[in-house]
Design an enzyme around this catalytic site. Structure first.
Site, PDB file in Angstrom:
ATOM      1  N   PHE A  62      63.856  83.825 -59.356  1.00 20.15           N
ATOM      2  CA  PHE A  62      64.139  83.015 -60.550  1.00 20.15           C
ATOM      3  C   PHE A  62      62.900  82.283 -61.046  1.00 20.15           C
ATOM      4  O   PHE A  62      62.975  81.488 -61.972  1.00 20.15           O
ATOM      5  CB  PHE A  62      65.221  81.965 -60.235  1.00 20.15           C
ATOM      6  CG  PHE A  62      66.419  82.533 -59.544  1.00 20.15           C
ATOM      7  CD1 PHE A  62      66.810  82.052 -58.313  1.00 20.15           C
ATOM      8  CD2 PHE A  62      67.121  83.588 -60.112  1.00 20.15           C
ATOM      9  CE1 PHE A  62      67.900  82.595 -57.658  1.00 20.15           C
ATOM     10  CE2 PHE A  62      68.214  84.147 -59.462  1.00 20.15           C
ATOM     11  CZ  PHE A  62      68.596  83.639 -58.224  1.00 20.15           C
ATOM     12  N   ASN A  66      51.573  80.831 -59.742  1.00 18.40           N
ATOM     13  CA  ASN A  66      50.296  81.458 -59.378  1.00 18.40           C
ATOM     14  C   ASN A  66      49.558  80.538 -58.421  1.00 18.40           C
ATOM     15  O   ASN A  66      49.871  79.356 -58.317  1.00 18.40           O
ATOM     16  CB  ASN A  66      49.416  81.640 -60.629  1.00 18.40           C
ATOM     17  CG  ASN A  66      50.127  82.349 -61.756  1.00 18.40           C
ATOM     18  OD1 ASN A  66      50.697  83.419 -61.560  1.00 18.40           O
ATOM     19  ND2 ASN A  66      50.137  81.747 -62.930  1.00 18.40           N
ATOM     20  N   HIS A  83      29.042  63.558 -58.057  1.00 16.76           N
ATOM     21  CA  HIS A  83      28.513  64.883 -58.429  1.00 16.76           C
ATOM     22  C   HIS A  83      26.988  64.915 -58.327  1.00 16.76           C
ATOM     23  O   HIS A  83      26.395  65.974 -58.083  1.00 16.76           O
ATOM     24  CB  HIS A  83      28.955  65.225 -59.857  1.00 16.76           C
ATOM     25  CG  HIS A  83      28.417  66.507 -60.405  1.00 16.76           C
ATOM     26  ND1 HIS A  83      28.301  67.661 -59.676  1.00 16.76           N
ATOM     27  CD2 HIS A  83      27.968  66.811 -61.659  1.00 16.76           C
ATOM     28  CE1 HIS A  83      27.804  68.617 -60.442  1.00 16.76           C
ATOM     29  NE2 HIS A  83      27.581  68.135 -61.640  1.00 16.76           N
TER      30      HIS A  83
HETATM   31  O1  LIG Z   1      28.004  69.199 -64.033  1.00 16.01           O
HETATM   32  C1  LIG Z   1      27.864  70.384 -64.255  1.00 16.01           C
HETATM   33  O2  LIG Z   1      28.812  71.168 -64.244  1.00 16.01           O
HETATM   34  C2  LIG Z   1      26.506  70.813 -64.571  1.00 16.01           C
HETATM   35  O3  LIG Z   1      26.226  70.903 -65.734  1.00 16.01           O
HETATM   36  C3  LIG Z   1      25.525  71.051 -63.466  1.00 16.01           C
HETATM   37  C4  LIG Z   1      25.977  71.187 -62.155  1.00 16.01           C
HETATM   38  C5  LIG Z   1      25.048  71.412 -61.141  1.00 16.01           C
HETATM   39  C6  LIG Z   1      23.700  71.498 -61.406  1.00 16.01           C
HETATM   40  C7  LIG Z   1      23.245  71.365 -62.699  1.00 16.01           C
HETATM   41  C8  LIG Z   1      24.152  71.139 -63.722  1.00 16.01           C
HETATM   42  S1  LIG Z   1      23.553  71.014 -65.338  1.00 16.01           S
HETATM   43 MN   LIG Z   2      30.095  69.096 -64.229  1.00 19.75          MN
END
Ligand SMILES: O=C(O)C(=O)c1ccccc1S
Ligand SMILES: [Mn+2]
Ligand SMILES: [Ca+2]
Length: 263
Positions: A62, A66, A83
């Site tokens: 049903f 994914n 990051h």
């Molecule tokens: O944050 C991102 O996705 C990104 O643009 C990036 C990631 C890792 C290295 C360089 C860059 S420029």
């Molecule tokens: Mn990014």
């Protein structure tokens, strides 16, 4: 007007259509453009995969669902301070620890679409930003600053979107000084781009490599990449919603970026 009145007015306006919700997000799937870094220095995000578990058949009579193979920095996405090495030590620097108050904020949209069409390596300068402020009003603390380039027109073709040749990628972005100005003078919430990342394509070769990443995250502030439909937003007045997935210790996340704008 009390905050309660404001919310009541917002609810009415959303339902009567006098406030529109604009989708600022690109399609997320195997064809979504992904960043390609020089293979001699870095690994890349693997291609996005969508795998069917079932679709109303014998594996789930049903239901349909994914499972995904998906990088944090895929498609229209949010960059958290962790990051970048300059933001690695912030206790609230991952997507699961950022104060959710920041996920809904006013947006300033600086239209660079003509300059980007003429020069894919166009770099926004502090003078451009100050001229924009003189015309549209000052950027206020806690607001997003988004660089409109209409680069989303290329987001169905990775080669066009990345626009690389033998000298590297050629896509528009900010100078280091612009991010410095936005972080230190304006105390902006963050910087958004319609390109693959918050930095210009050539930013790897700048004096401060990748200055948008370096400086945004050094100041514990945020980036947005691969935004769409900024041509549908006013220079000032839109409210941008950019909630990342609550990925544990996540450095970023695909988002469904949406903007509230007056009809
Ligand atoms: O944050 C991102 O996705 C990104 O643009 C990036 C990631 C890792 C290295 C360089 C860059 S420029
Ligand atoms: Mn990014
Ligand atoms: Ca558009």
């Amino acid at each position: 007007m009390t905050a309660k009145d404001t919310l009541a007015h917002l609810a009415t306006a959303l339902l009567d259509g006098s406030i529109k919700v604009i989708d600022c997000t690109g399609p997320l799937g195997p064809n979504t453009p992904l960043l390609k870094l020089p293979p001699e220095i870095a690994d890349d995000t693997p291609p996005i995969e969508i795998h069917q578990i079932s679709r109303y058949g014998d594996r789930g009579p049903f239901w349909a669902w994914n499972w995904l193979k998906l990088g944090e920095h895929s498609g229209t996405h949010f960059d958290a301070p962790h990051h970048w090495i300059t933001g690695k030590d912030y206790a609230d620097g991952s997507v699961d620890t950022i104060d959710p108050q920041y996920f809904m904020a006013p947006a300033n949209v600086i239209d660079c679409s003509k300059q980007a069409a003429e020069d894919p390596d166009f770099l926004l300068t502090v003078d451009h930003v100050k001229s924009w402020e003189a015309e549209n009003g000052e950027i206020q603390e806690g607001e997003w600053v988004l660089m409109r380039t209409d680069w989303d027109q290329y987001n169905t073709d990775e080669a066009k979107f990345l626009n690389a040749d033998e000298s590297g990628p050629h896509t528009p972005g900010p100078t280091a000084e612009v991010i410095q100005y936005l972080m230190e003078e304006k105390k902006a919430l963050g910087w958004g781009s319609q390109c693959i990342g918050t930095d210009a394509g050539a930013a790897g070769g700048f004096e401060i490599p990748f200055p948008a990443h370096n400086l945004l995250h050094k100041h514990n502030r945020y980036g947005l990449a691969s935004l769409t439909n900024l041509d549908k937003l006013p220079a000032k007045g839109a409210i941008l919603v950019t909630a990342p997935l609550k990925i544990v210790e996540g450095t970023g996340s695909p988002i469904r970026a949406i903007a509230l704008v007056a009809a």
